[in-house]
Design an enzyme around this catalytic site. Sequence first.
Site, mmCIF file in Angstrom:
data_model
loop_
_atom_site.group_PDB
_atom_site.id
_atom_site.type_symbol
_atom_site.label_atom_id
_atom_site.label_comp_id
_atom_site.label_asym_id
_atom_site.label_seq_id
_atom_site.Cartn_x
_atom_site.Cartn_y
_atom_site.Cartn_z
ATOM 1 N N LYS A 57 0.894 -1.102 0.135
ATOM 2 C CA LYS A 57 0.184 -0.317 0.185
ATOM 3 C C LYS A 57 0.920 1.585 0.240
ATOM 4 C CE LYS A 57 -0.446 -0.336 5.385
ATOM 5 N NZ LYS A 57 -0.662 -0.558 5.726
ATOM 6 N N ARG A 114 -11.043 0.852 14.289
ATOM 7 C CA ARG A 114 -11.239 1.141 12.861
ATOM 8 C C ARG A 114 -12.124 -0.027 12.273
ATOM 9 N NH1 ARG A 114 -5.802 2.028 10.488
ATOM 10 N NH2 ARG A 114 -5.586 -0.009 9.823
ATOM 11 N N TYR A 143 13.752 31.789 2.651
ATOM 12 C CA TYR A 143 12.506 32.457 3.201
ATOM 13 C C TYR A 143 12.957 32.747 4.461
ATOM 14 C CZ TYR A 143 10.159 31.401 -1.311
ATOM 15 O OH TYR A 143 9.563 30.912 -2.291
ATOM 16 N N MET A 162 9.313 24.376 -1.746
ATOM 17 C CA MET A 162 8.154 23.010 -2.504
ATOM 18 C C MET A 162 9.636 22.722 -2.963
ATOM 19 S SD MET A 162 5.353 24.899 -5.086
ATOM 20 C CE MET A 162 4.470 25.782 -3.848
HETATM 21 C C1 LIG Z 1 0.124 -1.808 6.767
HETATM 22 C C2 LIG Z 1 -0.114 -3.196 6.537
HETATM 23 C C3 LIG Z 1 0.224 -4.054 7.575
HETATM 24 C C4 LIG Z 1 1.480 -4.049 7.273
HETATM 25 O O1 LIG Z 1 1.883 -3.379 8.255
HETATM 26 P P1 LIG Z 1 3.730 -3.606 8.700
HETATM 27 O O2 LIG Z 1 3.716 -2.542 9.700
HETATM 28 O O3 LIG Z 1 4.581 -2.097 8.151
HETATM 29 O O4 LIG Z 1 4.622 -4.534 8.306
HETATM 30 C C5 LIG Z 1 -0.272 -5.512 7.675
HETATM 31 N N1 LIG Z 1 -1.531 -5.151 7.955
HETATM 32 C C6 LIG Z 1 -2.585 -4.064 7.546
HETATM 33 C C7 LIG Z 1 -4.380 -4.538 7.448
HETATM 34 C C8 LIG Z 1 -2.315 -3.331 7.184
HETATM 35 O O5 LIG Z 1 -2.781 -1.972 7.302
#
Ligand SMILES: *Cc1c(COP(=O)(O)O)cnc(C)c1O
Length: 383
Positions: free
Chosen positions: A36, A135, A275, A323
Amino acid sequence: MHTNSTITLSLSALKKNITFLKRTFGRDVKISSVVKGNAYGHGIPEFVRMASRCGIRHFSVFDTDEAKKVKEAATKNTEIMIMGFLQNEDIPWAIAHDVSFFVFEKERLQQAVRAAKKSGKKAGIHIEVETGMNRTGFDLREIPTVIRLLKKEKEHLDFKGLCTHYAGAESVANHYRVTEQIGMYKKVYTMFQKEGLVPELRHTACSAAAMVYPETRMDMVRIGIMQYGLWPSPETFVSFLNKRKIKTDPLRRVIAWTSEVMSIKEVKSGDFIGYGTSFMAKQKMKIAVVPVGYSHGYSRSLSNQGRVLIHGRRCVVVGNVGMNMMIVDVSELKGLKTGDEVVMIGSQGQDDMSVASFGDYSNQLNYELLSRLSKDIPRKTDV
Ligand SMILES: *Cc1c(COP(=O)(O)O)cnc(C)c1O
C-alpha cells in the site's frame, strides 16, 4: 516525471530481507508483501517486479487502484488482497480478476454475494474481526450474522481468510492491549470453526506482531516495513537483538534517494538564508542549492534540521525547505561542483543516511516519510 532526483531500489537488499523473514517465520507461514502507499514510496511497479523475483506470490494493497497496478507488474499465479477501500462498483472487477478483499461490514458482504451471483464466480473474501483497534472489522455481536450469511451463501463465497489487525504491536506499552486482541481473535475463530467454517488462511500479523508475538503468525503474515529493510520501531529492533547472540541488523534498506547540487554560492556573515529569517549566517558561508523540496516528499519540518550527504560528509539543511528546493551548508567542502551527488537517503563514501535518522529530525515515522515520496520521482532498480 521529475528529473531532479532519483530513487534507486536494491534487489540484493530485498533478497536479503526476504530470506531473513522466511527463515524467521518458517516454511509454513506464507508472506504477503504489503505494498500500500505506493509500496511505502518505493513505487508499486518496480517493487512488485523485484519482490516477484524474490519469490513473493501474495500482495496486500489498500484499494482497487493499487490492486490494478500490482496486477500489471506481478507474475502469474500471484494473489492480490485488498485490505481497505473498495467501492461497490469495483467488486465485480475484483471477482473477475481473482482479487480477494477484506469484508468488515454486512453491506459489503451482501454486495459481494450479489456480484458473485451475477458473475457466476465466487467472491474471495477475508472476514475482518474487530479485536480492539476500533477501526474496521466485525464486532463480536455481529459474528453470528456473518456466520449465518457465510453458510447460506456458500456457493458464492470463497472463505479465503479470517483476519484482524493489531493496534500498536510495535510498542511494549501496548502489550496488554495486543494480548487481549489475540485472545479475542482466537475466540472468534473458534466460533467459525464450530460452525464448520474454516478459512483458507488465518492472518493477523503485521511486521511488529510477527516479530514480537510469534503466535500471531498463524498461516500468513502481512509484512510491510520490514521487507523494505526497516524496523517498525526502535523497540522492536531492540527486542529482537536481545534474543540474539549476534548483535547486527539482519535487514538492509532497499531504497536510496539521491539528487545533485544545482547551484553554489557564498553568503556574507549576518545574511539570512532562504525565505524568512529562520537562518542567519554567523560567519561567511558557502551554500549549495539542492533541487528537492517538500513537493517531492522532503518534509518542510526538516527546515534547519535535515542532513544530506555530499562528498561523503553530512551537510545540514539551512533555512526553510522550499517547495522545490532546499539549501545546505557546504562551507567545509573543498572542490564542490554543480552536478555533484547529494544523498537524502542512502550511503555515500563511509557514511550513511538512514530513513530513520532523517525521520528522527522531523519526528516522522519511517512509514510516513517513505510514503510521501512523490510518485513522479523516477525509480530505478539496481541489479
Ligand atoms: C499496513 C498494514 C500491514 C503491514 O504493516 P507493517 O507494520 O508495515 O508490517 C499489515 N496489515 C494491515 C491491515 C495493514 O494496513
